[in-house]
Design an enzyme around this catalytic site. Structure first.
Site, PDB file in Angstrom:
ATOM      1  N   PRO A  10       0.776  -1.239   0.000  1.00 27.34           N
ATOM      2  CA  PRO A  10       0.000   0.000   0.000  1.00 27.34           C
ATOM      3  C   PRO A  10       0.806   1.287   0.000  1.00 27.34           C
ATOM      4  O   PRO A  10       1.864   1.359   0.625  1.00 27.34           O
ATOM      5  CB  PRO A  10      -0.849  -0.107   1.272  1.00 27.34           C
ATOM      6  CG  PRO A  10      -0.224  -1.138   2.107  1.00 27.34           C
ATOM      7  CD  PRO A  10       0.472  -2.078   1.154  1.00 27.34           C
ATOM      8  N   ASN A  11       0.270   2.267  -0.751  1.00 29.13           N
ATOM      9  CA  ASN A  11       0.830   3.620  -0.832  1.00 29.13           C
ATOM     10  C   ASN A  11       2.095   3.714  -1.676  1.00 29.13           C
ATOM     11  O   ASN A  11       2.530   4.818  -1.991  1.00 29.13           O
ATOM     12  CB  ASN A  11       1.100   4.184   0.571  1.00 29.13           C
ATOM     13  CG  ASN A  11      -0.134   4.184   1.432  1.00 29.13           C
ATOM     14  OD1 ASN A  11      -1.160   4.748   1.046  1.00 29.13           O
ATOM     15  ND2 ASN A  11      -0.083   3.482   2.547  1.00 29.13           N
ATOM     16  N   ARG A  18       5.251  10.788  -2.386  1.00 26.87           N
ATOM     17  CA  ARG A  18       4.934  10.443  -1.002  1.00 26.87           C
ATOM     18  C   ARG A  18       6.133  10.717  -0.092  1.00 26.87           C
ATOM     19  O   ARG A  18       7.158  10.051  -0.197  1.00 26.87           O
ATOM     20  CB  ARG A  18       4.575   8.957  -0.923  1.00 26.87           C
ATOM     21  CG  ARG A  18       4.413   8.431   0.483  1.00 26.87           C
ATOM     22  CD  ARG A  18       4.483   6.903   0.515  1.00 26.87           C
ATOM     23  NE  ARG A  18       4.243   6.429   1.862  1.00 26.87           N
ATOM     24  CZ  ARG A  18       4.415   5.173   2.252  1.00 26.87           C
ATOM     25  NH1 ARG A  18       4.852   4.273   1.377  1.00 26.87           N
ATOM     26  NH2 ARG A  18       4.191   4.827   3.494  1.00 26.87           N
ATOM     27  N   TYR A  23      11.120   8.757   1.462  1.00 28.36           N
ATOM     28  CA  TYR A  23      11.093   7.676   0.464  1.00 28.36           C
ATOM     29  C   TYR A  23      11.784   8.039  -0.845  1.00 28.36           C
ATOM     30  O   TYR A  23      11.862   7.210  -1.751  1.00 28.36           O
ATOM     31  CB  TYR A  23       9.646   7.247   0.204  1.00 28.36           C
ATOM     32  CG  TYR A  23       8.980   6.676   1.414  1.00 28.36           C
ATOM     33  CD1 TYR A  23       8.083   7.431   2.169  1.00 28.36           C
ATOM     34  CD2 TYR A  23       9.256   5.382   1.843  1.00 28.36           C
ATOM     35  CE1 TYR A  23       7.491   6.915   3.306  1.00 28.36           C
ATOM     36  CE2 TYR A  23       8.668   4.853   2.977  1.00 28.36           C
ATOM     37  CZ  TYR A  23       7.779   5.615   3.711  1.00 28.36           C
ATOM     38  OH  TYR A  23       7.191   5.092   4.839  1.00 28.36           O
ATOM     39  N   ASN A  72       7.993  -5.802  -1.107  1.00 21.02           N
ATOM     40  CA  ASN A  72       7.929  -4.671  -0.184  1.00 21.02           C
ATOM     41  C   ASN A  72       6.472  -4.590   0.260  1.00 21.02           C
ATOM     42  O   ASN A  72       5.661  -3.962  -0.401  1.00 21.02           O
ATOM     43  CB  ASN A  72       8.352  -3.362  -0.843  1.00 21.02           C
ATOM     44  CG  ASN A  72       8.336  -2.213   0.159  1.00 21.02           C
ATOM     45  OD1 ASN A  72       7.763  -2.326   1.241  1.00 21.02           O
ATOM     46  ND2 ASN A  72       8.953  -1.107  -0.210  1.00 21.02           N
ATOM     47  N   ALA A  75       3.057  -1.216   4.708  1.00 16.87           N
ATOM     48  CA  ALA A  75       2.448  -1.280   6.039  1.00 16.87           C
ATOM     49  C   ALA A  75       1.930  -2.671   6.397  1.00 16.87           C
ATOM     50  O   ALA A  75       1.864  -3.021   7.581  1.00 16.87           O
ATOM     51  CB  ALA A  75       1.314  -0.259   6.135  1.00 16.87           C
ATOM     52  N   ASP A  85       1.283 -16.176   5.955  1.00 19.49           N
ATOM     53  CA  ASP A  85       0.805 -17.538   5.673  1.00 19.49           C
ATOM     54  C   ASP A  85       0.897 -17.877   4.184  1.00 19.49           C
ATOM     55  O   ASP A  85       1.243 -18.996   3.813  1.00 19.49           O
ATOM     56  CB  ASP A  85      -0.640 -17.701   6.156  1.00 19.49           C
ATOM     57  CG  ASP A  85      -0.727 -17.770   7.683  1.00 19.49           C
ATOM     58  OD1 ASP A  85      -1.837 -17.579   8.225  1.00 19.49           O
ATOM     59  OD2 ASP A  85       0.330 -17.985   8.319  1.00 19.49           O
ATOM     60  N   GLU A  96      12.674  -9.790   1.391  1.00 24.47           N
ATOM     61  CA  GLU A  96      11.832  -8.733   1.968  1.00 24.47           C
ATOM     62  C   GLU A  96      12.588  -7.416   1.806  1.00 24.47           C
ATOM     63  O   GLU A  96      13.758  -7.323   2.163  1.00 24.47           O
ATOM     64  CB  GLU A  96      11.577  -9.016   3.447  1.00 24.47           C
ATOM     65  CG  GLU A  96      10.827  -7.914   4.185  1.00 24.47           C
ATOM     66  CD  GLU A  96      10.729  -8.161   5.692  1.00 24.47           C
ATOM     67  OE1 GLU A  96      10.349  -7.237   6.417  1.00 24.47           O
ATOM     68  OE2 GLU A  96      11.070  -9.292   6.132  1.00 24.47           O
ATOM     69  N   HIS A  98      12.601  -3.076   2.163  1.00 21.46           N
ATOM     70  CA  HIS A  98      12.070  -1.802   2.648  1.00 21.46           C
ATOM     71  C   HIS A  98      12.978  -0.681   2.162  1.00 21.46           C
ATOM     72  O   HIS A  98      14.196  -0.786   2.276  1.00 21.46           O
ATOM     73  CB  HIS A  98      12.000  -1.789   4.174  1.00 21.46           C
ATOM     74  CG  HIS A  98      11.175  -2.901   4.719  1.00 21.46           C
ATOM     75  ND1 HIS A  98       9.804  -2.911   4.663  1.00 21.46           N
ATOM     76  CD2 HIS A  98      11.536  -4.069   5.295  1.00 21.46           C
ATOM     77  CE1 HIS A  98       9.353  -4.028   5.195  1.00 21.46           C
ATOM     78  NE2 HIS A  98      10.385  -4.751   5.580  1.00 21.46           N
ATOM     79  N   ILE A  99      12.363   0.372   1.645  1.00 19.90           N
ATOM     80  CA  ILE A  99      13.139   1.522   1.149  1.00 19.90           C
ATOM     81  C   ILE A  99      13.872   2.170   2.321  1.00 19.90           C
ATOM     82  O   ILE A  99      15.031   2.561   2.210  1.00 19.90           O
ATOM     83  CB  ILE A  99      12.185   2.531   0.473  1.00 19.90           C
ATOM     84  CG1 ILE A  99      11.549   1.898  -0.770  1.00 19.90           C
ATOM     85  CG2 ILE A  99      12.895   3.826   0.129  1.00 19.90           C
ATOM     86  CD1 ILE A  99      10.376   2.661  -1.343  1.00 19.90           C
ATOM     87  N   ARG A 105      13.060   3.574  12.680  1.00 19.67           N
ATOM     88  CA  ARG A 105      11.858   4.421  12.636  1.00 19.67           C
ATOM     89  C   ARG A 105      10.963   4.173  13.849  1.00 19.67           C
ATOM     90  O   ARG A 105      11.374   3.539  14.820  1.00 19.67           O
ATOM     91  CB  ARG A 105      11.132   4.176  11.321  1.00 19.67           C
ATOM     92  CG  ARG A 105      12.025   4.477  10.107  1.00 19.67           C
ATOM     93  CD  ARG A 105      11.263   4.395   8.819  1.00 19.67           C
ATOM     94  NE  ARG A 105      10.188   5.392   8.780  1.00 19.67           N
ATOM     95  CZ  ARG A 105       9.249   5.397   7.833  1.00 19.67           C
ATOM     96  NH1 ARG A 105       9.234   4.472   6.898  1.00 19.67           N
ATOM     97  NH2 ARG A 105       8.298   6.319   7.854  1.00 19.67           N
TER      98      ARG A 105
HETATM   99  C1  DHK Z   1       7.097   1.401   3.243  1.00 16.99           C
HETATM  100  C2  DHK Z   1       5.968   1.761   3.935  1.00 16.99           C
HETATM  101  O1  DHK Z   1       4.885   2.096   3.290  1.00 16.99           O
HETATM  102  C3  DHK Z   1       5.911   1.830   5.375  1.00 16.99           C
HETATM  103  O2  DHK Z   1       4.690   1.351   5.874  1.00 16.99           O
HETATM  104  C4  DHK Z   1       7.024   1.086   6.005  1.00 16.99           C
HETATM  105  C5  DHK Z   1       8.247   0.834   3.915  1.00 16.99           C
HETATM  106  C6  DHK Z   1       8.339   1.237   5.312  1.00 16.99           C
HETATM  107  C7  DHK Z   1       9.543   1.100   3.180  1.00 16.99           C
HETATM  108  O3  DHK Z   1      10.525   1.554   3.806  1.00 16.99           O
HETATM  109  O4  DHK Z   1       9.604   0.788   1.988  1.00 16.99           O
HETATM  110  O5  DHK Z   1       7.225   1.458   7.163  1.00 16.99           O
END
Ligand code: DHK
Length: 142
Positions: A10-11, A18, A23, A72, A75, A85, A96, A98-99, A105
């Protein structure tokens, strides 16, 4: 050649706009191109959804047709046992991604359900992490 799946939660469709201070300014389309460049001839399924059910559907698809997953979960990393699962059923390597460095954080970003099944975790390299994850996954598959 079975494709690698690069799945985004999401997002992340708002990447570039964003919270650029957190990010970065690269868009998800930029990131997709970097991953495809890194993969060369290896087929890539690059997807993004704000829906947990849709992401689970793509993991099921990867179980049947894929060779590896970069995910990624955004959230959903910190909330989704359902995604955990689903990933448990995948036999190939899972990275896995994460940016940001989630461990630096807010506390609600510290516990990842996905890390329980991930082969490796990349966090804090910025959007560049996608390139590193793609290259590393392809090495694991070969
Ligand atoms: C991206 C998100 O949207 C957040 O919910 C995470 C993650 C971090 C990222 O670092 O890519 O906390």
């Amino acid at each position: 050649m079975k494709p690698i799946y690069i799945l985004n939660g999401p997002n992340l469709n708002r990447l570039g706009k964003r919270e650029p201070a957190i990010y970065g300014t690269a868009t998800l389309a930029d990131v997709e191109q970097w991953c495809r460049d890194e993969a060369g001839k290896h087929p890539v399924e690059f997807r993004q959804s704000n829906s947990e059910a849709e992401i689970i559907g793509w993991i099921h698809e990867a179980i049947d047709q894929g060779s590896g997953i970069v995910i990624n979960p955004a959230a959903f990393t910190f909330t989704s046992i359902a995604i955990l699962d689903a990933l448990k059923m995948f036999e190939g390597p899972i990275i896995e991604l994460h940016i940001t460095n989630i461990h630096k954080r807010e506390a609600y970003y510290h516990h990842s359900y996905v890390s329980k099944v991930a082969t490796a975790v990349i966090a804090g390299l910025g959007a560049e992490g996608y390139r590193v994850a793609t290259a590393s996954l392809l090495k694991m598959i070969k």
